[in-house]
Design an enzyme around this catalytic site. Structure first.
Site, PDB file in Angstrom:
ATOM      1  N   TYR B  46      57.980 143.404  95.621  1.00  0.00           N
ATOM      2  CA  TYR B  46      58.397 142.617  94.450  1.00  0.00           C
ATOM      3  C   TYR B  46      57.813 140.764  94.364  1.00  0.00           C
ATOM      4  O   TYR B  46      57.801 140.384  95.749  1.00  0.00           O
ATOM      5  CB  TYR B  46      59.469 142.477  93.205  1.00  0.00           C
ATOM      6  CG  TYR B  46      59.952 144.062  93.207  1.00  0.00           C
ATOM      7  CD1 TYR B  46      58.931 145.040  92.374  1.00  0.00           C
ATOM      8  CD2 TYR B  46      61.198 144.078  92.632  1.00  0.00           C
ATOM      9  CE1 TYR B  46      58.945 146.384  92.410  1.00  0.00           C
ATOM     10  CE2 TYR B  46      61.296 145.170  91.828  1.00  0.00           C
ATOM     11  CZ  TYR B  46      61.125 146.424  91.943  1.00  0.00           C
ATOM     12  OH  TYR B  46      61.082 147.336  91.550  1.00  0.00           O
ATOM     13  N   SER B 151      64.137 156.361  93.704  1.00  0.00           N
ATOM     14  CA  SER B 151      63.068 156.086  92.935  1.00  0.00           C
ATOM     15  C   SER B 151      62.349 156.842  92.544  1.00  0.00           C
ATOM     16  O   SER B 151      61.258 156.947  93.185  1.00  0.00           O
ATOM     17  CB  SER B 151      62.634 154.288  92.935  1.00  0.00           C
ATOM     18  OG  SER B 151      62.426 154.179  91.911  1.00  0.00           O
ATOM     19  N   SER B 203      61.438 149.519  83.006  1.00  0.00           N
ATOM     20  CA  SER B 203      60.683 149.716  82.005  1.00  0.00           C
ATOM     21  C   SER B 203      62.070 150.338  80.942  1.00  0.00           C
ATOM     22  O   SER B 203      60.582 150.625  80.210  1.00  0.00           O
ATOM     23  CB  SER B 203      59.284 150.397  82.084  1.00  0.00           C
ATOM     24  OG  SER B 203      58.210 149.561  82.832  1.00  0.00           O
ATOM     25  N   GLY B 206      59.805 149.799  77.531  1.00  0.00           N
ATOM     26  CA  GLY B 206      58.001 150.634  77.461  1.00  0.00           C
ATOM     27  C   GLY B 206      57.168 149.254  78.238  1.00  0.00           C
ATOM     28  O   GLY B 206      56.465 148.965  78.120  1.00  0.00           O
TER      29      GLY B 206
END
Lengths: 290, 290, 290
Positions: B46, B151, B203, B206
């Site tokens: 990240y 993930s 998310s 979204g």
């Protein structure tokens, strides 16, 4: 009562279209029994939530039929309809409370004390498998339902619910026909064969589309030729095609016309060989096997 | 440290956009803890491989926070970025050596001695499940990672890795939201419920697209109406919609604005009933359930 | 005879195109053995049902080769061809009787007493897994086949058949190559790795399409650059790319030209690193990993 269901299952979902009085429906039920069809398929929602009460009214005119029948019902769909003014949106409900209440309502409407099979009608994205298991256990314990299954479940949905149950799900009622061959390839029939679960086929004649298959289409031509060879109607071929499958598909046939039911029962004597089976499949799919 | 993660997880992936000094980030972390959010989601990659160091710099200003936190990190993706000049192509790396080195680097950057959860960030087509199992065992043995997960894994990828591990994978962090409903139907949430694995939703709003849903769209109208009825924002409804699912989804919320986080925390008190849940789903999908 | 098959498998399906006399085919077989390729892949249907007899004719000229070979054959497809006038439609046949008869015919045509591996050639929608299990048990018991596998099976088809067998299926021969990457993502290779089943790759060079990959395409450019760096042909890179996968893919190479086989054997010494592997994959798919 044996643990076996008749190979053909009588679908009652169109009872509202049959335009019969209760005693006439009772005549039809008795005729089915005489033809070897002892299993009847209902659901809470059929015919605007009235199917079970109409079937029950027929049985009330001839109660001696009841012990001869095997009864399937379903729950889990909530329709928007005047009969359920509290429903704003089509949805599913597989909560413990709803399953138990729906099954109890089915028993009361039909006028019997036990369902032979209760199916969850659609895979519910909100299904809590532990709650469904509790509902099944409570209904079984109370003697209200003998066995449980599902309908329209894909393998991963089936395996989730099965993982929480002490006893095997006994059936998955899915759409399978010459006009809907997907379950042959998407794992549904493979899992059914693997788990020895009974596949039941809804719309085994494609919901009437089989009868309107153009004579000049690939499928129309094969149906014509095999029909001539085997002295069989397209509908009989479509049923025989399902019966040939090793997963032991149980077609749900839903006619109110006794002559038509007799025709489909006769299809059980029609033995398709492998080439005939593949000719029908390839014509239906519009392509050769790879 | 309890084995439970807070139901909402604070996502730190955008830390580079927050434009905060370390002490301000520490304030935000402490505020999250006070709101009941004790779990923080990071990853090696990240913010151009800088997220963990920035988070660590914040913790360094207030070390007393460290024992109150539960930390998730991830590894397995290799980005093409100036911070990693040796990378010519975006790729995945789930080799034993890379997993261990990446986890050790995460610990050092954050300035802690143990991760509560380490996730494989993406399903790697070159994954050797035995190697991953060795890496997990070594990290566990050394006390460097408490538990492991994945993930973006589909069920078959999850089951491969699980087959080589002595302990259950505890989480699968996937994209789920009103704007990405696929996991409700593709088996991901079914497997999570079956295995009692925690789904974490990335998310969950979204990626900001929820806020820009046109008011006149089907989803916009339902969000408006339910929002009025329940005194809730669209974002709160979207979180409550995830929390209603029986698989116990843990949304990863990623804002640097405390007021916004407070709003989302309050969504935990918003109880959607089945019809409201299905209204949102059907509006989001643009079609009724079958 | 060891239980291991050589990593490269010699595919004999094009034997009819090789335009060789039996003794020349025997020369080729012997040369393959000298190169470390001891496994030969046949099927009842190859070359219009003549492949096995032609291979057998070659072995008849040099019987001393027989004990050095490991032989794979397949059954289950029924082709429409002058050699089988009774076939009206392409179909599959996995009946007990057909499997046994086909395997016995293969043994007779090749002139050996045992197949090392017999594969079901295609997933048959009419497969009765119990019948296949009976056929396998009978062939094993009679010493006619040493081990069993499948070809072109998806995971759910594999798991159905496996569920009825006492011993593990040892191989699934599927299409995998830089020009057909689906099995990396659809669960096929995940299941193979999970079950420790050997994946065999048919058309590992894309059936010749690799050679005609345009030089200016994304894949063409990477093949060119890596070829220059590693002193390797595109075909060698394609084989090395398969060999790098942790599921231990066994490519089935099918050339009648010894020089070409030598080249592919040399690809076993070509070690691609992760970045090279992903460069090839991403160029082949036309997109970056997510």
């Amino acid at each position: 009562m044996s643990s076996e269901f008749s190979r053909l299952i009588m679908g009652v979902w169109r009872i509202g279209d049959w335009a019969m009085r209760p005693a006439e429906v009772a005549d039809l039920i008795e005729a089915c029994l005489d033809l070897g069809i002892d299993t009847f398929d209902l659901a809470d929602i059929y015919n605007g939530y009235q199917c079970e009460a109409m079937f029950g009214a027929a049985l009330a005119t001839r109660p001696a039929l009841k012990p001869r029948l095997k009864l399937i019902s379903k729950c889990g769909i909530a329709l928007v309809t005047p009969a359920r003014p509290q429903h704003r949106v089509k949805h599913y409900n597989t909560s413990r409370a709803h399953i138990i209440a729906s099954a109890e309502h089915s028993l009361q409407a039909i006028g019997v004390e036990q369902l032979d099979l209760l199916l969850i009608h659609r895979p519910d994205p909100l299904m809590d498998a532990d709650e469904v298991a509790e509902a099944f256990a409570a209904l079984k314990q109370a003697g209200k339902v003998k066995a449980f299954g599902v309908s329209n479940f894909l393998p991963h949905q089936f395996e989730l619910l099965q993982s929480r149950l002490a006893e095997p799900l006994v059936a998955n009622q899915i759409e399978i026909s010459l006009l809907h061959t997907a379950p042959l390839f998407d794992g549904s029939l493979d899992l059914a064969q693997r788990q020895r679960t009974m596949p039941q086929a809804w719309s085994p004649l494609g919901g009437g589309r089989l009868s309107s298959t153009p004579a000049e289409s690939a499928l129309g031509r094969v149906l014509q030729r095999l029909g001539d060879e085997l002295h069989a109607t397209p509908e009989q071929l479509a049923i025989a095609w399902l019966l040939r499958h090793p997963a032991r598909i149980h077609p749900v046939v839903g006619s109110g016309k006794l002559q038509r039911i007799r025709e489909l029962v006769a299809a059980q004597n029609l033995a398709l060989d492998r080439q005939q089976w593949f000719e029908l499949l390839e014509a239906a799919m519009g392509r050769e096997m790879p």
